[in-house]
Design an enzyme around this catalytic site. Structure first.
Site, PDB file in Angstrom:
ATOM      1  N   ARG A  82      -9.276   1.840   8.927  1.00 36.11           N
ATOM      2  CA  ARG A  82      -8.831   0.481   9.220  1.00 36.11           C
ATOM      3  C   ARG A  82      -9.921  -0.349   9.887  1.00 36.11           C
ATOM      4  NH1 ARG A  82      -2.983   0.991   9.072  1.00 36.11           N
ATOM      5  NH2 ARG A  82      -1.885  -0.911   9.628  1.00 36.11           N
ATOM      6  N   LYS A 136       0.830  -1.222   0.000  1.00 39.32           N
ATOM      7  CA  LYS A 136       0.000   0.000   0.000  1.00 39.32           C
ATOM      8  C   LYS A 136       0.859   1.265   0.000  1.00 39.32           C
ATOM      9  CE  LYS A 136      -2.229  -0.908   3.817  1.00 39.32           C
ATOM     10  NZ  LYS A 136      -1.566  -2.166   4.192  1.00 39.32           N
ATOM     11  N   ARG A 186      11.980  -5.223   4.744  1.00 35.09           N
ATOM     12  CA  ARG A 186      11.622  -3.833   4.430  1.00 35.09           C
ATOM     13  C   ARG A 186      12.518  -2.847   5.175  1.00 35.09           C
ATOM     14  NH1 ARG A 186       5.508  -1.663   4.958  1.00 35.09           N
ATOM     15  NH2 ARG A 186       5.678  -2.061   7.190  1.00 35.09           N
ATOM     16  N   ARG A 213      11.521  -1.168  10.824  1.00 40.04           N
ATOM     17  CA  ARG A 213      10.477  -0.885  11.811  1.00 40.04           C
ATOM     18  C   ARG A 213      10.421  -1.993  12.862  1.00 40.04           C
ATOM     19  NH1 ARG A 213       5.178   0.580   8.298  1.00 40.04           N
ATOM     20  NH2 ARG A 213       4.261  -0.517  10.079  1.00 40.04           N
ATOM     21  N   ARG A 246      -0.148  -8.538  13.386  1.00 39.20           N
ATOM     22  CA  ARG A 246      -0.723  -7.469  12.558  1.00 39.20           C
ATOM     23  C   ARG A 246      -1.599  -8.058  11.449  1.00 39.20           C
ATOM     24  NH1 ARG A 246       4.363  -4.608  10.642  1.00 39.20           N
ATOM     25  NH2 ARG A 246       2.993  -3.282   9.438  1.00 39.20           N
TER      26      ARG A 246
HETATM   27  P1  AMP Z   1       1.112   1.000   9.033  1.00 42.01           P
HETATM   28  O1  AMP Z   1       2.267   1.918   8.842  1.00 42.01           O
HETATM   29  O2  AMP Z   1      -0.091   1.381   8.233  1.00 42.01           O
HETATM   30  O3  AMP Z   1       1.491  -0.453   8.873  1.00 42.01           O
HETATM   31  O4  AMP Z   1       0.662   1.172  10.567  1.00 42.01           O
HETATM   32  C1  AMP Z   1       1.542   0.852  11.640  1.00 42.01           C
HETATM   33  C2  AMP Z   1       0.760   0.813  12.940  1.00 42.01           C
HETATM   34  O5  AMP Z   1       0.196   2.110  13.211  1.00 42.01           O
HETATM   35  C3  AMP Z   1      -0.435  -0.133  12.993  1.00 42.01           C
HETATM   36  O6  AMP Z   1      -0.050  -1.460  13.283  1.00 42.01           O
HETATM   37  C4  AMP Z   1      -1.274   0.502  14.098  1.00 42.01           C
HETATM   38  O7  AMP Z   1      -0.717   0.224  15.374  1.00 42.01           O
HETATM   39  C5  AMP Z   1      -1.075   1.985  13.832  1.00 42.01           C
HETATM   40  N1  AMP Z   1      -2.089   2.497  12.902  1.00 42.01           N
HETATM   41  C6  AMP Z   1      -1.881   2.978  11.641  1.00 42.01           C
HETATM   42  N2  AMP Z   1      -3.031   3.366  11.074  1.00 42.01           N
HETATM   43  C7  AMP Z   1      -4.006   3.124  11.985  1.00 42.01           C
HETATM   44  C8  AMP Z   1      -5.416   3.287  11.996  1.00 42.01           C
HETATM   45  N3  AMP Z   1      -6.064   3.768  10.928  1.00 42.01           N
HETATM   46  N4  AMP Z   1      -6.098   2.940  13.121  1.00 42.01           N
HETATM   47  C9  AMP Z   1      -5.468   2.454  14.185  1.00 42.01           C
HETATM   48  N5  AMP Z   1      -4.143   2.244  14.240  1.00 42.01           N
HETATM   49  C10 AMP Z   1      -3.411   2.574  13.160  1.00 42.01           C
END
Ligand code: AMP
Length: 216
Positions: free
Chosen positions: A90, A15, A129, A162, A173
């Site tokens: 989400r 994404k 990554r 990360r 996740r």
């Molecule tokens: P990402 O970078 O999209 O993989 O997000 C990393 C982490 O940020 C996720 O595992 C959540 O802990 C938090 N996070 C990101 N976007 C959201 C969201 N829309 N709602 C809740 N937590 C989020």
């Protein structure tokens, strides 16, 4: 008419990488909720401290906190022409909030590409990554290496891995995605705006499929 695109799919589907490409092609802001949280963690803000407690476990940050953060981002003028949303919404509560918020702009979610890939591909991608410290540009040590090891091609900042890309957290996740985010597939399908894209293909191929879906 403004154009709002929501990229849906499990962690590691691509994404973020595809959002960067779309944002550049359509000259729209790329809004990644995960990047905004990471930015807050880097700056050691109260929001960052709170988000970190959930992110390190692979859990979602509570809706009230996340929604307030996204609303603040959408209050900025660059969002009026549209945006590429990556990682938000989400869950259905966040999706309902997006609908309400965009209505206020005279807009709506126009298209939801669902980028999919099998779990073993997701795990392999996340384990390799590397993310850029300054602007969240994404690389992969095998599939999309930076020109110079551990240095971002675009802004020269250091690349880091990360914490939540570690194997155990990744598995959780993916479960969180299945339980909390996957219901959005039905949510957007019912509105007739979901389009499935095979995310296992190379980056350029996925980008080409996305562009042709968007141009329709
Ligand atoms: P990402 O970078 O999209 O993989 O997000 C990393 C982490 O940020 C996720 O595992 C959540 O802990 C938090 N996070 C990101 N976007 C959201 C969201 N829309 N709602 C809740 N937590 C989020």
């Amino acid at each position: 008419m403004p154009t709002y695109i929501v990229l849906l799919g499990p962690p590691g589907a691509g994404k973020g990488t595809q959002a960067e490409i779309l944002a550049a092609n359509f000259q729209l802001p790329h809004i990644s909720s995960g990047d905004i949280f990471r930015e807050n963690i880097k700056k050691d803000t109260e929001l960052g401290k709170l988000a970190q407690t959930y992110m390190s476990k692979g859990e979602l940050v509570p809706d009230d906190v996340t929604i307030a953060m996204i609303r603040e981002r959408f209050s900025r003028p660059d969002c009026v022409r549209g945006a590429i949303l990556d990682g938000f919404p989400r869950n259905p509560a966040q999706a309902d909030d997006v609908e309400g918020m965009l209505k206020g702009f005279g807009g709506q979610v126009n298209l939801v590409p669902l980028i999919t890939a099998p779990s073993d591909v997701l795990i392999l991608r996340l384990a390799g990554r590397w993310t850029c410290r300054a602007n969240g540009h994404i690389f992969h040590e095998r599939f999309n290496p930076s020109k110079q090891s551990r240095v971002c091609d675009f802004d020269g900042s250091p690349l880091f891995q990360r914490d939540d890309d570690k194997a155990d957290t990744v598995k959780h996740r993916i479960e969180v995605y299945q339980n909390q985010t996957a219901p959005l597939i039905d949510y957007y399908n019912k509105r007739g705006i979901l389009v499935e894209i095979n995310g296992s293909a190379p980056i350029e191929e996925v980008a080409a499929h996305l562009m042709s879906a968007l141009n329709k």
